[in-house]
Design a protein around this motif. Sequence first.
Motif, PDB file in Angstrom:
ATOM      1  N   ILE A  98      60.712  16.693  66.174  1.00  0.00           N
ATOM      2  CA  ILE A  98      60.249  15.362  65.705  1.00  0.00           C
ATOM      3  C   ILE A  98      60.257  15.560  63.959  1.00  0.00           C
ATOM      4  N   LEU A  99      61.008  14.803  63.280  1.00  0.00           N
ATOM      5  CA  LEU A  99      60.846  14.495  61.910  1.00  0.00           C
ATOM      6  C   LEU A  99      60.488  13.153  61.578  1.00  0.00           C
ATOM      7  N   ILE A 100      59.466  12.700  60.927  1.00  0.00           N
ATOM      8  CA  ILE A 100      59.187  11.523  60.320  1.00  0.00           C
ATOM      9  C   ILE A 100      60.123  11.089  59.299  1.00  0.00           C
ATOM     10  N   SER A 101      60.359   9.905  59.264  1.00  0.00           N
ATOM     11  CA  SER A 101      61.336   9.336  58.228  1.00  0.00           C
ATOM     12  C   SER A 101      60.988   7.871  57.867  1.00  0.00           C
ATOM     13  N   SER A 102      61.294   7.566  56.502  1.00  0.00           N
ATOM     14  CA  SER A 102      60.953   6.338  56.051  1.00  0.00           C
ATOM     15  C   SER A 102      61.831   5.490  56.711  1.00  0.00           C
ATOM     16  N   GLY A 103      61.287   4.927  57.883  1.00  0.00           N
ATOM     17  CA  GLY A 103      62.332   3.981  58.725  1.00  0.00           C
ATOM     18  C   GLY A 103      63.487   4.917  59.115  1.00  0.00           C
ATOM     19  N   SER A 104      64.246   4.352  60.051  1.00  0.00           N
ATOM     20  CA  SER A 104      65.371   4.966  60.747  1.00  0.00           C
ATOM     21  C   SER A 104      66.453   4.786  59.696  1.00  0.00           C
ATOM     22  N   GLN A 105      66.269   4.216  58.883  1.00  0.00           N
ATOM     23  CA  GLN A 105      67.615   3.793  58.078  1.00  0.00           C
ATOM     24  C   GLN A 105      67.828   5.005  57.017  1.00  0.00           C
ATOM     25  N   GLN A 106      66.477   5.692  56.703  1.00  0.00           N
ATOM     26  CA  GLN A 106      66.438   6.955  55.751  1.00  0.00           C
ATOM     27  C   GLN A 106      67.125   8.240  56.804  1.00  0.00           C
ATOM     28  N   VAL A 269      64.559  18.395  57.492  1.00  0.00           N
ATOM     29  CA  VAL A 269      63.475  18.665  56.755  1.00  0.00           C
ATOM     30  C   VAL A 269      63.753  19.315  55.194  1.00  0.00           C
ATOM     31  N   LEU A 270      64.818  20.103  55.035  1.00  0.00           N
ATOM     32  CA  LEU A 270      65.123  20.442  53.850  1.00  0.00           C
ATOM     33  C   LEU A 270      65.436  19.078  52.970  1.00  0.00           C
ATOM     34  N   LEU A 271      66.364  18.195  53.704  1.00  0.00           N
ATOM     35  CA  LEU A 271      66.853  17.071  53.095  1.00  0.00           C
ATOM     36  C   LEU A 271      65.536  16.107  52.641  1.00  0.00           C
ATOM     37  N   LYS A 272      64.963  16.079  53.575  1.00  0.00           N
ATOM     38  CA  LYS A 272      63.428  15.352  53.152  1.00  0.00           C
ATOM     39  C   LYS A 272      62.721  15.789  51.978  1.00  0.00           C
ATOM     40  N   GLN A 273      62.395  17.145  51.929  1.00  0.00           N
ATOM     41  CA  GLN A 273      62.048  17.710  50.827  1.00  0.00           C
ATOM     42  C   GLN A 273      62.560  17.531  49.437  1.00  0.00           C
ATOM     43  N   ALA A 274      63.949  17.370  49.450  1.00  0.00           N
ATOM     44  CA  ALA A 274      64.528  17.272  48.212  1.00  0.00           C
ATOM     45  C   ALA A 274      64.761  15.841  47.998  1.00  0.00           C
ATOM     46  N   ALA A 275      64.404  14.846  48.671  1.00  0.00           N
ATOM     47  CA  ALA A 275      64.745  13.505  48.607  1.00  0.00           C
ATOM     48  C   ALA A 275      63.216  12.776  48.234  1.00  0.00           C
ATOM     49  N   ASP A 276      62.298  12.889  49.046  1.00  0.00           N
ATOM     50  CA  ASP A 276      60.816  12.133  48.671  1.00  0.00           C
ATOM     51  C   ASP A 276      59.928  13.119  49.145  1.00  0.00           C
ATOM     52  N   LEU A 277      59.805  14.474  49.349  1.00  0.00           N
ATOM     53  CA  LEU A 277      58.865  15.122  49.891  1.00  0.00           C
ATOM     54  C   LEU A 277      58.233  15.037  51.317  1.00  0.00           C
TER      55      LEU A 277
END
Length: 407
Positions: A98-106, A269-277
């Motif tokens: 599971i990865l939590i995103s800023s809405g499913s749009q992200q 997760v690597l994309l998440k780290q680069a985009a908005d932590l």
Amino acid sequence: MMDWQDILARRAGRMKASEIRELLKLLDQPDIISFAGGIPDPALFPAADFKTAFHDIFSGAEAATALQYSVSEGYLPLRRWLAARMAALGVPCGPENILISSGSQQALDYLGKIFLTPADTALVTWPTYLGALGAFNAYEPRYDRLLPRGNRTAEDIAAAAREAGGRAKFAYLSPDFANPTGETLDRAGREAVLELADTLDLAVIEDAAYQDLRYDGEAIPPMLALEIARKGSIEACRTVYCGSFSKTLSPGLRVGWVCAESSLISRLVLLKQAADLHSATLNQMAVHRVAEAGFDAQVARARAAYRARRDRMLAALERHMPAGVSWTEPEGGMFVWVTVPEPLDGAALLARAVSHHKVAFVPGRAFFPDATGGNTLRLSFSATDGEAIEEGIRRVGAVLQEALQPA
């Protein structure tokens, strides 16, 4: 003055304003009856539950955690709750899936970024969710039909992708009560998409934003559950499930999730780290508290309200639509898809509808990657209630009657 156009990346030219975002501005006009925005009714939000959740978070030791940086994967108690929820849907998994995103749009943006090289092919339904096209467009794909695709074989699809200079990378679909059509893909259709994906070695992106909002009929297992039943484990699966709390608890808190094989989650997760932590920890904590305390009750409340509105809209369409107009009859979700006789054009109809009849809807062309479908409209029943649905559909019928009159 700076001429930004000279230095913008090529992909910036593929980024277009969302017609739906623009139409949402109509909601601020009190004299407009709007069937445009596919948004939940704010009267159904569990506001009191969120007020209590935020109060409790700030009243205890969790306040520091809520306001601090956190891990990119997301708030662990929420991921554990989601893993249990997915298991109940036939998807045994752990928080590592599971990865939590800023809405499913992200999540859709990340998936476009991680899969698409310019000229690669994305297979999508025809029409498809406008937000998915917006997310994928920046990565310069070519689009091809997933459903319906007529008599084309898997090799036909692969050959067309090669001829375009890339390869087919994923199939994207919303199998339950799709935006914009409201249609549901049956079990045989889901199995056929999984077979196609295995043949072409594609990922499958399952957009499950509306899955909880079923009003009629038998629930069909998620595509990820069907694939696990075939292959034995989520770690052997190519389906990527995108979920969201936006249609059930709150869109404004921007909490969605991705459930998939763990090595893909690690890459995301690597994309998440680069985009908005990481997504806002405070919001994740509040969503976890509210979901854990009463998610099923909240969903049941929303279902009851939206079912009544769906029924009212379908009955009004029967009364007010002129001959030659057809529409879908969704078993859930928020949308009815209307097809009008050609050569009527949805954009021209909308202009007249707003100026002369004070009613709004979404022209269908925006949902087609090739800008066809001009004779289609999307109506949303979720944010309009009671007599407003009846009156609004009467006005839409009047617009169509006028347009169909001989010149």
